[in-house]
Design an enzyme around this catalytic site. Structure first.
Site, mmCIF file in Angstrom:
data_model
loop_
_atom_site.group_PDB
_atom_site.id
_atom_site.type_symbol
_atom_site.label_atom_id
_atom_site.label_comp_id
_atom_site.label_asym_id
_atom_site.label_seq_id
_atom_site.Cartn_x
_atom_site.Cartn_y
_atom_site.Cartn_z
ATOM 1 N N ARG A 12 0.850 -1.212 0.000
ATOM 2 C CA ARG A 12 0.000 0.000 0.000
ATOM 3 C C ARG A 12 0.879 1.253 0.000
ATOM 4 N NH1 ARG A 12 -0.534 4.619 2.628
ATOM 5 N NH2 ARG A 12 -0.207 3.578 4.621
ATOM 6 N N ASP A 13 1.460 1.603 1.130
ATOM 7 C CA ASP A 13 2.271 2.828 1.211
ATOM 8 C C ASP A 13 3.440 2.760 0.228
ATOM 9 O OD1 ASP A 13 3.628 5.129 2.088
ATOM 10 O OD2 ASP A 13 3.144 4.757 4.183
ATOM 11 N N HIS A 203 4.473 4.135 12.812
ATOM 12 C CA HIS A 203 4.615 4.115 11.342
ATOM 13 C C HIS A 203 5.564 5.256 11.001
ATOM 14 C CE1 HIS A 203 2.729 3.891 7.160
ATOM 15 N NE2 HIS A 203 3.252 5.111 7.132
ATOM 16 N N HIS A 205 8.461 7.127 8.615
ATOM 17 C CA HIS A 205 9.149 7.312 7.319
ATOM 18 C C HIS A 205 10.605 7.696 7.595
ATOM 19 C CE1 HIS A 205 5.871 6.898 4.333
ATOM 20 N NE2 HIS A 205 5.137 7.017 5.426
ATOM 21 N N CYS A 236 3.565 9.405 1.030
ATOM 22 C CA CYS A 236 2.213 9.866 0.712
ATOM 23 C C CYS A 236 2.289 10.862 -0.446
ATOM 24 C CB CYS A 236 1.587 10.520 1.946
ATOM 25 S SG CYS A 236 -0.018 11.250 1.608
ATOM 26 N N ASN A 245 9.280 4.528 3.667
ATOM 27 C CA ASN A 245 9.075 4.055 5.035
ATOM 28 C C ASN A 245 10.354 3.438 5.576
ATOM 29 O OD1 ASN A 245 6.205 3.790 3.756
ATOM 30 N ND2 ASN A 245 5.901 3.602 5.954
HETATM 31 P P1 HMG Z 1 -13.454 13.685 -3.116
HETATM 32 O O1 HMG Z 1 -13.221 14.065 -4.553
HETATM 33 O O2 HMG Z 1 -13.721 14.772 -2.136
HETATM 34 O O3 HMG Z 1 -14.577 12.576 -2.984
HETATM 35 O O4 HMG Z 1 -12.187 12.822 -2.650
HETATM 36 P P2 HMG Z 1 -16.127 12.619 -3.251
HETATM 37 O O5 HMG Z 1 -16.798 11.988 -2.089
HETATM 38 O O6 HMG Z 1 -16.568 14.004 -3.689
HETATM 39 O O7 HMG Z 1 -16.272 11.639 -4.517
HETATM 40 C C1 HMG Z 1 -15.633 11.934 -5.747
HETATM 41 C C2 HMG Z 1 -15.546 10.651 -6.569
HETATM 42 O O8 HMG Z 1 -14.725 9.695 -5.931
HETATM 43 C C3 HMG Z 1 -16.900 9.966 -6.743
HETATM 44 O O9 HMG Z 1 -16.858 9.288 -7.992
HETATM 45 C C4 HMG Z 1 -16.911 8.960 -5.627
HETATM 46 O O10 HMG Z 1 -17.759 7.878 -5.864
HETATM 47 C C5 HMG Z 1 -15.465 8.502 -5.631
HETATM 48 P P3 HMG Z 1 -17.434 9.931 -9.351
HETATM 49 O O11 HMG Z 1 -18.871 10.249 -9.033
HETATM 50 O O12 HMG Z 1 -16.631 11.169 -9.612
HETATM 51 O O13 HMG Z 1 -17.208 8.859 -10.347
HETATM 52 N N1 HMG Z 1 -15.008 8.012 -4.320
HETATM 53 C C6 HMG Z 1 -14.329 6.871 -4.164
HETATM 54 N N2 HMG Z 1 -13.883 5.941 -5.035
HETATM 55 C C7 HMG Z 1 -13.203 4.891 -4.518
HETATM 56 N N3 HMG Z 1 -12.920 4.754 -3.211
HETATM 57 C C8 HMG Z 1 -13.340 5.661 -2.326
HETATM 58 C C9 HMG Z 1 -14.073 6.771 -2.786
HETATM 59 N N4 HMG Z 1 -14.619 7.834 -2.182
HETATM 60 C C10 HMG Z 1 -15.193 8.582 -3.123
HETATM 61 N N5 HMG Z 1 -13.047 5.508 -1.031
HETATM 62 C C11 HMG Z 1 -11.375 11.040 -1.266
HETATM 63 C C12 HMG Z 1 -12.144 12.336 -1.319
HETATM 64 C C13 HMG Z 1 -11.201 10.695 0.196
HETATM 65 C C14 HMG Z 1 -12.179 9.972 -1.964
HETATM 66 C C15 HMG Z 1 -10.013 11.208 -1.991
HETATM 67 O O14 HMG Z 1 -9.400 12.390 -1.573
HETATM 68 C C16 HMG Z 1 -9.093 10.049 -1.736
HETATM 69 O O15 HMG Z 1 -9.330 8.937 -2.195
HETATM 70 N N6 HMG Z 1 -8.022 10.271 -0.988
HETATM 71 C C17 HMG Z 1 -7.087 9.200 -0.630
HETATM 72 C C18 HMG Z 1 -5.771 9.802 -0.400
HETATM 73 C C19 HMG Z 1 -4.739 8.732 -0.151
HETATM 74 O O16 HMG Z 1 -4.916 7.558 -0.444
HETATM 75 N N7 HMG Z 1 -3.584 9.163 0.393
HETATM 76 C C20 HMG Z 1 -2.499 8.269 0.669
HETATM 77 C C21 HMG Z 1 -2.770 7.413 1.836
HETATM 78 S S1 HMG Z 1 -2.516 8.276 3.379
HETATM 79 C C22 HMG Z 1 -0.815 8.036 3.680
HETATM 80 O O17 HMG Z 1 -0.085 7.595 2.842
HETATM 81 C C23 HMG Z 1 -0.293 8.321 5.071
HETATM 82 C C24 HMG Z 1 -0.079 7.041 5.868
HETATM 83 O O18 HMG Z 1 0.858 6.186 5.234
HETATM 84 C C25 HMG Z 1 0.427 7.378 7.269
HETATM 85 C C26 HMG Z 1 1.622 8.309 7.267
HETATM 86 O O19 HMG Z 1 2.660 7.991 6.665
HETATM 87 O O20 HMG Z 1 1.476 9.340 7.908
HETATM 88 C C27 HMG Z 1 -1.377 6.255 6.048
HETATM 89 MG MG MG Z 2 2.980 6.392 5.342
#
Ligand code: HMG
Ligand code: MG
Length: 302
Positions: A12-13, A203, A205, A236, A245
């Site tokens: 994932r990450d 977690h 990095h 991210c 990481n």
């Molecule tokens: P948005 O555009 O505000 O969402 O994004 P929305 O609710 O307005 O929906 C827009 C479209 O996305 C719609 O589809 C929804 O159905 C779809 P459309 O009508 O345009 O065809 N949608 C989805 N599709 C699949 N899965 C979903 C989903 N939700 C809505 N869950 C949203 C908001 C949260 C969806 C978006 O910003 C997003 O997916 N963000 C994810 C960001 C991400 O993955 N970041 C990396 C992970 S975090 C990280 O790495 C940190 C971590 O490792 C810890 C650390 O290191 O600190 C965990």
């Molecule tokens: Mg991370």
């Protein structure tokens, strides 16, 4: 010997922001190899918008290719839609993401801090009702790339909020690798005193090559669950400056040398890292990899 649980987040990450797109089938193979190497837990997928993170598309296919009883497999979910998709895919464990600042939440999941916390609370309650294991990341726990230093008290407040909503575990996340051993000792000391070490994970990095030192501080505070990423991949996409990481091989090598057990076979893990190099077409790996490979070659020659 004392046991430490390592949760590999490479599928994932590690791959969410890699220049190379890895197919769901290839990600499932990577996960199976990690489990075969003894990893007890793996974060296998992110049920996120494919527009936001194209490299994580196909989470349902990844889950379908796995025996979900084989290990502690979890999936990252950013909202209710992601949670419902993960549940429908048969996932038993989900990880919510709450960042400790307004801007990081907006950049990452398009919600302000209060809304993100409310969505996490509702999703945690739902997961609890559905009988799924639910954890929550508190991201940018040391420093936010947009707002700077994050007070320890804010991390504690948010963690308390998530525990109250039903989180089984809080993962304290150093998203951009800005922590240092002094701050890690203070934050993990405060968090373990407030919530108990057994309910926390780290977690980290490795942007500034301090992840291992910070992990040691967390260990000294009693934390026994760590995320790490085979090959040291990760970051991210919405956190500028986030590097890989903590490499699983670095963490496991340190733990074994220091007398902890993980159940992980380092030789098999090195094979997984070599497989990742073939998959991505470039060298990867933590700081200890050259030494580990040399030692393995010497052992095999002996
Ligand atoms: P948005 O555009 O505000 O969402 O994004 P929305 O609710 O307005 O929906 C827009 C479209 O996305 C719609 O589809 C929804 O159905 C779809 P459309 O009508 O345009 O065809 N949608 C989805 N599709 C699949 N899965 C979903 C989903 N939700 C809505 N869950 C949203 C908001 C949260 C969806 C978006 O910003 C997003 O997916 N963000 C994810 C960001 C991400 O993955 N970041 C990396 C992970 S975090 C990280 O790495 C940190 C971590 O490792 C810890 C650390 O290191 O600190 C965990
Ligand atoms: Mg991370």
């Amino acid at each position: 010997m004392e046991q430490v649980i390592v949760n590999d987040v490479a599928p994932r990450d590690g791959l969410q922001n890699d220049p190379v797109a890895v197919s769901p089938g290839e990600r499932a193979e990577l996960i199976k190899r990690l489990v075969a190497a003894g990893l007890p837990a793996v974060e296998v997928a992110a049920f996120v918008s494919p527009k936001a993170v194209p490299k994580m598309a196909g989470a349902t296919e990844v889950a379908a290719a796995l025996d979900l009883d084989r290990a502690d497999f979890s999936a990252l979910v950013p909202n209710r839609k992601g949670y419902e998709m993960a549940r429908a895919a048969g996932m038993r464990s989900v990880a919510l993401v709450l960042s400790a600042t307004e801007t990081m939440n907006r950049r990452n999941i398009n919600m302000g801090l209060d809304q993100a916390a409310a969505v996490c609370r509702e999703t945690l309650q739902q997961a609890r009702g559905d009988g799924l294991k639910a954890r929550a990341y508190v991201a940018v726990a040391f420093e936010c790339p947009y707002e700077g230093t994050v007070p320890d008290a804010e991390v504690e407040r948010l963690a308390g909020d998530m525990f109250a909503a039903g989180a089984e575990e809080i993962i304290v996340a150093d998203t951009i690798g800005a922590g240092n051993p002094t701050r890690a000792k203070a934050l993990f000391g405060r968090m373990t005193a407030a919530f108990g070490a057994e309910r926390l994970a780290a977690h980290l990095h490795d942007t500034r090559a301090l992840a291992l030192a910070n992990a040691w501080q967390a260990l000294e505070c009693g934390v026994r669950k760590f995320d790490a990423s085979a090959g040291g991949l990760g970051g991210c996409p919405f956190a500028p400056g986030a590097a890989g990481n903590l490499a699983t091989e670095d963490l496991v090598s340190m733990l074994h040398q220091a007398g902890f057990q993980t159940g992980i076979d380092l030789t098999a893990l090195l094979d997984v890292v070599s497989g990742m190099e073939s998959l991505l077409g470039r060298p990867v790996g933590g700081r200890s990899l050259p030494w580990l490979r040399r030692r393995l070659a010497e052992d095999q020659a002996a």
